[in-house]
Enzyme design. Structure first.
Site, PDB file in Angstrom:
ATOM      1  N   HIS A   1      17.890  53.288  -2.514  1.00 57.90           N
ATOM      2  CA  HIS A   1      18.588  52.774  -3.701  1.00 57.90           C
ATOM      3  C   HIS A   1      19.033  51.257  -3.349  1.00 57.90           C
ATOM      4  CE1 HIS A   1      21.857  52.754  -6.958  1.00 57.90           C
ATOM      5  NE2 HIS A   1      20.683  53.291  -7.614  1.00 57.90           N
ATOM      6  N   PHE A   2      18.579  50.274  -3.957  1.00 57.57           N
ATOM      7  CA  PHE A   2      18.576  48.989  -3.654  1.00 57.57           C
ATOM      8  C   PHE A   2      18.698  48.470  -2.311  1.00 57.57           C
ATOM      9  CE2 PHE A   2      20.544  49.423  -7.751  1.00 57.57           C
ATOM     10  CZ  PHE A   2      19.648  48.781  -8.655  1.00 57.57           C
TER      11      PHE A   2
END
Length: 157
Positions: A55-56
């Site tokens: 996630h990112f």
């Protein structure tokens, strides 16, 4: 920031109050609770939260859905700890399930190493249903907020 105070101090691990287990348990401890609400906390770390890898990548943040789940778990644990649902027997198959989420807002990113403090305030109570206004903080900064409704599910497991 000073959070509301609740009558009974617990300092109980989330795993003693909830059926959730790692990696989907997002309540390290329920600090305090009473019929008006509760407060709990969870420390997000790269070691116990595998979602940070994807996630990112390079600038990981906690997904909003996970923040919402953490706040829901805190409210559910507060209900169990207080036994406010009228005759709740913790030895039976009682579960608190999420029935609704409204007005979710994510105001500040939560990143690995952040201690997420959750405050659930009871808005409405009926026999098997509780509605809470829940806020999550990192330090003094409001990170997330929503209104949630939890339902007592007594069906056999």
């Amino acid at each position: 920031m000073e959070h509301p105070t609740f009558k009974t101090t617990y300092n109980l691990p989330g795993r003693e109050l909830l059926p959730h287990r790692e990696p989907f348990l997002f309540l390290d401890r329920l600090i305090a609770a009473d019929e008006t609400g509760c407060i709990g906390e969870y420390l997000f770390t790269a070691e116990k939260n595998d979602f940070f890898k994807g996630h990112f990548p390079g600038a990981p943040v906690v997904p909003g859905v996970v923040l919402t789940e953490a706040m829901c778990q805190c409210a559910g644990a507060g209900i169990v700890a207080q036994n406010v649902m009228g005759g709740l027997d913790r030895d039976r198959n009682n579960r608190f399930v999420l029935a609704a989420i409204t007005s979710a807002r994510f105001r500040h990113p939560v990143v690995p190493g952040d201690l997420f403090t959750m405050v659930a305030q009871n808005v409405k109570a009926r026999s098997r249903i509780r509605t809470f206004a829940v806020k999550g903080y990192v330090g003094d900064e409001l990170a997330a907020e929503c209104e949630i409704t939890c339902l007592l599910d007594t069906r056999p497991a």
